[in-house]
Design an enzyme around this catalytic site. Structure first.
Site, PDB file in Angstrom:
ATOM      1  N   TYR A 139     -14.263  15.583 -16.869  1.00 58.07           N
ATOM      2  CA  TYR A 139     -14.653  14.183 -16.736  1.00 58.07           C
ATOM      3  C   TYR A 139     -15.741  14.093 -15.671  1.00 58.07           C
ATOM      4  CZ  TYR A 139     -14.145   9.200 -15.713  1.00 58.07           C
ATOM      5  OH  TYR A 139     -14.383   7.864 -15.514  1.00 58.07           O
ATOM      6  N   ASP A 197      -5.406  18.185 -15.646  1.00 59.28           N
ATOM      7  CA  ASP A 197      -5.657  16.837 -16.154  1.00 59.28           C
ATOM      8  C   ASP A 197      -5.205  16.806 -17.607  1.00 59.28           C
ATOM      9  OD1 ASP A 197      -6.689  14.489 -17.252  1.00 59.28           O
ATOM     10  OD2 ASP A 197      -8.547  14.579 -16.097  1.00 59.28           O
ATOM     11  N   ARG A 215       0.835  -1.205   0.000  1.00 65.91           N
ATOM     12  CA  ARG A 215       0.000   0.000   0.000  1.00 65.91           C
ATOM     13  C   ARG A 215       0.865   1.249   0.000  1.00 65.91           C
ATOM     14  NH1 ARG A 215      -2.174   2.834   4.224  1.00 65.91           N
ATOM     15  NH2 ARG A 215      -1.938   1.127   5.712  1.00 65.91           N
TER      16      ARG A 215
END
Length: 376
Positions: free
Chosen positions: A106, A173, A53
Site C-alpha cells: 500500500y 497486512d 484516547r
C-alpha cells in the site's frame, strides 16, 4: 434557568430492559471513583472507562470481536489502517534495527518504509515479493509482508517466510484477504494489521484499523498508539462492531462474486490478463489454495493499452470510480492515475491495469457493467 442545573441534570431510574445493542459511549472522559481504584484504572492497558484516547467500551467490544476473528490473544483498535501499520512497526523498532519488506505495498506503507523509518535510523530493505523469504533469511529484526498485494494480487508465502526467518518478528497486512480467507497467525505471523475501513466494516462509512496478535505485542502497540494518539472514536467503533456482525455473510458473497467476475473477465477478448488468486491461470494459484480458504472480492485486470483502460474507467455505470475497497458497492480505479500523488513512480503500476473491488450487487449486473464498458 440555573446554569448548574443545565450542566448537571438529574435523571432518575426509568423502567425498561437492557439494550440489545451496546449504546454509543459518546464521551471523552469518565467520572472516576474517589478511591485507589482510580489509579488502577488509569494505569491499565486500554481501560474502557478512563479517557477515550486510552480506550472505550465501544472499542473494547469491537476488539473482542476482531481478536476472535484472527484467533489472537488481543486486538487494538485505532483510527485507520495506516495507524495500525505505524503502531505495529514503531512499537518494535529502534535505530539500528533492520526491516525486510516487499517492494509491493500500500502506497502510504511504502512511504513509511522508504522515507520515514530510515530517517530515524532504521535500515529498510525492500525486495521483490517473491524474494521475501530469501531476503528475510539473510538477517532481519522485523519482516513486513502484505498478501495479496495491491494492486497486482500477488501472494506472499507466509509459511516460507516464517521458516526462513524464525527469529524475526513477522508482521502481515491481511486487509485484502481478511481473516475469513487467511489467518496469518496460524501461518507463523506475530502481528496482523488490517484496515478495518475495508471488509471488516464493509459499509464504506468508517475509517479504522486493527492490530492483532500476542497480548504483550499488542499492549506494546497500544502504548505507542496512546502516545501518538490515532483514536478510533466511540461512534466509529460502534459502526465497526455493527459491520462485523454481518462479516461472514458478506465475505461469502464477495468470494462468490469475485470468482464469477474474474472468470467472466478472463473470457473477454479485450482483456489481456486477469489477476485473481482464484483463477487457475494465476501463477500462484496453488499457493492460494494452500494459504487461503477463499479468494475475496479484489481483482485487477489489464487491457490493450492505457487509453483503453481510461475508456473503461469512464464508461462504467454501476461500478464507481472511488478509492478504498471492501464495501457493499463495486468500485473501480486506475491505479497508475493515482499513484503519482502518493510518491509512486511511472513504472510502479502498469497503466493498462484497472483494479476492481467487487461489491454485493448481483454478479450478473457487475459483469454486464464491465462488459459494456469494455465495448465502449
Amino acid at each position: 434557568m440555573n446554569m448548574t442545573d443545565l450542566l448537571h441534570p438529574v435523571a432518575g431510574p426509568r423502567p425498561g430492559g437492557t439494550p440489545v445493542v451496546t449504546p454509543v459511549y459518546q464521551t471523552s472522559t469518565y467520572d472516576l471513583p474517589r478511591t485507589p481504584e482510580a489509579a488502577q484504572i488509569a494505569g491499565a492497558v486500554a481501560p474502557v472507562g478512563y479517557y477515550t484516547r486510552y480506550g472505550s467500551p465501544n472499542a473494547a467490544e469491537a476488539e473482542a470481536m476482531l481478536a476472535a476473528l484472527d484467533g489472537a490473544e488481543r486486538a487494538l483498535l485505532v483510527g485507520s489502517g495506516m495507524a495500525a501499520i505505524s503502531a505495529a512497526l514503531l512499537s518494535n523498532l529502534r535505530a539500528g534495527a533492520r526491516v525486510v519488506a516487499q517492494t509491493a505495498h500500500y502506497t502510504a506503507a511504502l512511504t513509511l518504509l522508504r522515507d520515514v523509518l530510515p530517517a530515524y535510523g532504521v535500515e529498510v530493505s525492500l525486495v521483490p515479493q517473491e524474494s521475501l523469504p530469501s531476503a528475510a533469511a539473510s538477517g532481519a529484526d522485523v519482516v513486513y509482508a502484505e498478501t495479496p498485494s495491491n494492486p497486482a494480487m500477488t501472494l506472499t508465502d507466509l509459511a516460507a517466510v516464517r521458516a526462513a526467518a524464525p527469529g524475526a518478528l513477522l508482521i502481515v497486512d491481511n486487509t485484502f484477504a481478511t481473516p475469513y480467507n487467511t489467518r496469518p497467525l496460524s501461518l507463523g505471523a506475530d502481528l496482523v494489521v488490517q484496515s478495518a475501513t475495508k471488509y471488516l466494516n464493509g459499509h464504506s462509512d468508517v475509517t479504522a484499523g486493527v492490530v492483532t496478535g500476542r497480548a504483550e505485542l499488542v499492549e506494546r502497540a497500544w502504548e505507542t498508539a496512546r502516545v501518538l494518539g490515532p483514536v478510533c472514536h466511540p461512534f466509529e467503533a460502534w459502526l465497526l462492531a455493527r459491520g462485523l456482525r454481518t462479516f461472514p455473510l458478506r465475505m461469502a458473497r464477495h468470494n462468490a462474486a469475485g470468482q464469477a467476475v474474474a472468470e467472466a473477465l478472463a473470457a473477454h477478448p479485450r482483456v489481456r490478463a486477469v489477476h485473481y488468486p482464484g483463477l487457475p491461470t494465476h501463477p500462484q494459484h496453488d499457493l492460494a489454495r494452500r494459504q487461503m480458504t477463499g479468494f475475496g472480492g479484489m481483482l485487477s485486470f489489464t487491457v490493450d493499452s492505457p487509453a483503453a483502460a481510461l475508456r473503461v474507467l469512464q464508461s462504467t455505470r454501476l461500478a464507481r470510480n472511488a478509492v478504498s475497497l471492501g464495501g457493499l458497492e463495486t468500485l473501480i480505479t486506475h491505479p497508475a492515475s493515482l499513484i503519482f500523488s502518493h510518491g509512486g513512480t511511472s513504472d510502479s503500476v502498469d497503466a493498462s491495469l484497472l483494479r476492481v473491488s467487487v461489491g454485493l450487487e448481483e454478479p450478473s449486473d457487475i459483469i454486464a457493467d464491465l462488459v459494456q464498458a469494455l465495448s465502449a
